[in-house]
Design an enzyme around this catalytic site. Structure first.
Site, PDB file in Angstrom:
ATOM      1  CD  GLU A 104      37.038  47.412  52.059  1.00  0.00           C
ATOM      2  OE1 GLU A 104      37.228  47.273  53.275  1.00  0.00           O
ATOM      3  OE2 GLU A 104      36.229  46.708  51.423  1.00  0.00           O
ATOM      4  CE  LYS A 114      34.365  44.329  60.256  1.00  0.00           C
ATOM      5  NZ  LYS A 114      33.587  43.102  60.432  1.00  0.00           N
ATOM      6  CB  VAL A 150      31.932  49.169  52.801  1.00  0.00           C
ATOM      7  CG1 VAL A 150      31.003  49.992  51.910  1.00  0.00           C
ATOM      8  CG2 VAL A 150      32.646  48.104  51.978  1.00  0.00           C
ATOM      9  CG  ASP A 180      25.443  40.280  62.225  1.00  0.00           C
ATOM     10  OD1 ASP A 180      25.759  41.383  61.716  1.00  0.00           O
ATOM     11  OD2 ASP A 180      26.287  39.450  62.591  1.00  0.00           O
ATOM     12  CB  SER A 200      26.834  45.068  57.155  1.00  0.00           C
ATOM     13  OG  SER A 200      27.940  45.929  56.995  1.00  0.00           O
ATOM     14  CB  ALA A 201      27.462  49.797  60.018  1.00  0.00           C
ATOM     15  CG  ASP A 202      29.549  47.809  54.909  1.00  0.00           C
ATOM     16  OD1 ASP A 202      30.117  48.489  55.779  1.00  0.00           O
ATOM     17  OD2 ASP A 202      30.080  46.815  54.354  1.00  0.00           O
ATOM     18  CE  LYS A 218      33.723  36.879  50.078  1.00  0.00           C
ATOM     19  NZ  LYS A 218      34.604  37.693  50.905  1.00  0.00           N
TER      20      LYS A 218
HETATM   21  N1  PSU Z   1      32.798  41.300  52.583  1.00  0.00           N
HETATM   22  C1  PSU Z   1      33.776  40.787  51.827  1.00  0.00           C
HETATM   23  N2  PSU Z   1      35.067  41.132  52.080  1.00  0.00           N
HETATM   24  C2  PSU Z   1      35.401  42.025  53.042  1.00  0.00           C
HETATM   25  C3  PSU Z   1      34.340  42.602  53.825  1.00  0.00           C
HETATM   26  C4  PSU Z   1      33.066  42.214  53.550  1.00  0.00           C
HETATM   27  O1  PSU Z   1      33.492  40.000  50.946  1.00  0.00           O
HETATM   28  O2  PSU Z   1      36.589  42.320  53.245  1.00  0.00           O
HETATM   29  C5  PSU Z   1      34.660  43.640  54.852  1.00  0.00           C
HETATM   30  C6  PSU Z   1      34.367  45.048  54.282  1.00  0.00           C
HETATM   31  O3  PSU Z   1      35.304  45.970  54.797  1.00  0.00           O
HETATM   32  C7  PSU Z   1      32.976  45.350  54.816  1.00  0.00           C
HETATM   33  C8  PSU Z   1      33.026  44.664  56.166  1.00  0.00           C
HETATM   34  O4  PSU Z   1      32.684  46.716  54.907  1.00  0.00           O
HETATM   35  O5  PSU Z   1      33.782  43.475  55.976  1.00  0.00           O
HETATM   36  C9  PSU Z   1      31.637  44.365  56.689  1.00  0.00           C
HETATM   37  O6  PSU Z   1      31.709  43.839  57.969  1.00  0.00           O
HETATM   38  P1  PSU Z   1      30.388  43.675  58.869  1.00  0.00           P
HETATM   39  O7  PSU Z   1      29.610  42.560  58.217  1.00  0.00           O
HETATM   40  O8  PSU Z   1      30.893  43.305  60.227  1.00  0.00           O
HETATM   41  O9  PSU Z   1      29.686  44.979  58.828  1.00  0.00           O
HETATM   42 MN    MN Z   2      27.585  42.637  61.889  1.00  0.00          MN
END
Ligand code: PSU
Ligand code: MN
Length: 305
Positions: free
Chosen positions: A24, A85, A105, A137, A139-141, A158
């Site tokens: 990524e 992003k 991701v 909140d 994540s879309a992951d 994390k």
């Molecule tokens: N968590 C990490 N390091 C990162 C990310 C998440 O420890 O760099 C990045 C990844 O690209 C992940 C994104 O897909 O943040 C998730 O963001 P969000 O929580 O806004 O979906």
């Molecule tokens: Mn989010």
């Protein structure tokens, strides 16, 4: 697809049936500071190459989705200020408007799948943020893991997140979580979180068998492989937890939420831990790159047998 460009190196590898591993780019633009981000991105590609697989870092350059960006393009991305992003919801706009984007991701999974790649190496996945039961909140992951058949190699998620809720959501999405040489969900900086996993395997071959079974069953979901940070590099949970609490409290005070929350927390923890977290981040990425390459090779060998 007109906007998708696969590099010659990746095309050749696919033609010759050599294993490809996707990487990524949000971790380059939003996850690590310059110049460590460039150095690490290149090192990850070298590790994968040395082990006999072909790396394909994914990003969007001037509206073109590129699978297998060059070293020069990695540098451009790492130094450019205006790189967005990009997650699933942002992909069409960034392409249509000819912008620069680094892929999360979720977005990397989508693109890797379009390019016919099975394995994807990252650091940590996004998850359900603390307080997610109220603020939604999530994540879309996590939803992407439920709908796109890619195998993601990570060091867990994390502890800035609510890990229990994250695992609940992954269960709902039907995502197998495979502990590599661990029976616990790793918490990125720390090798364990106290949360038990159902599945532990000890060899890349055994992970490859699970991937094959998923494909034979035509299940469309992703698989999450969790590979703990080696203990000699970890920051113990007891040490990192107060630092995380501080960063989360600051985000609330400053009313930072939504898309900016993850980058904000990553950045603050880096500062609060005086750079120690960055070192861990780099080590676990390398560790994941090694496993990703070995896994892709095992899978390829299995297909030949
Ligand atoms: N968590 C990490 N390091 C990162 C990310 C998440 O420890 O760099 C990045 C990844 O690209 C992940 C994104 O897909 O943040 C998730 O963001 P969000 O929580 O806004 O979906
Ligand atoms: Mn989010």
């Amino acid at each position: 697809m007109k906007s998708l460009i696969i590099s010659d190196k990746v095309k050749e590898a696919k033609y010759e049936n050599r294993p490809v591993v996707a990487l990524e780019s949000t971790v380059i633009t939003h996850g690590m500071p310059y110049p460590e981000n460039i150095k690490t991105a290149k090192e990850l590609e070298e590790i994968i190459t040395t082990l006999g697989a072909v790396p394909a870092t994914i990003a969007i350059l001037g509206g073109k989705i590129k699978v297998g960006i060059s070293k020069e393009e990695i540098e451009l991305l790492a130094q450019e200020e205006k790189v967005e992003k990009v997650s699933r919801r942002d992909l069409p706009q960034v392409v249509a408007q000819g912008k620069y984007g680094s892929t999360t991701v979720a977005a990397t999974m989508i693109i890797a799948h379009r390019a016919g790649i099975e394995f994807f190496v990252t650091g940590g996945i996004g998850g359900v943020h603390r307080g997610g039961e109220n603020n939604f909140d999530i994540s879309a992951d996590l939803t992407e893991l439920g709908r796109t058949p890619i195998t993601v190699i990570s060091a867990g998620a994390k502890a800035i997140l609510d890990l229990e809720l994250t695992l609940e959501k992954l269960e709902t999405e039907g995502v197998p979580i495979i502990g590599y040489r661990t029976s616990e969900f790793p918490a990125f900086y720390s090798s364990s979180s106290g949360i038990k996993l159902k599945t532990r395997v000890d060899t890349p071959q055994d992970i490859a068998k699970i991937v094959r079974a998923r494909n034979e069953l035509k299940l469309n979901n992703g698989i999450l492989v969790v590979n703990p940070i080696p203990e000699e590099f970890e920051i113990p949970y007891s040490q990192i937890e107060p630092e995380i609490k501080k960063a989360v409290a600051e985000a609330r005070e400053q009313e930072i939420s939504g898309f900016s929350l993850t980058p904000f927390l990553l950045d603050r923890i880096k500062e609060i831990s005086a750079g120690e977290s960055l070192k861990v981040n780099i080590e676990l990425l390398k560790n994941n790159a090694r496993l990703g390459a070995r896994l892709a090779l095992s899978y390829q060998n299995m297909a030949v047998l």
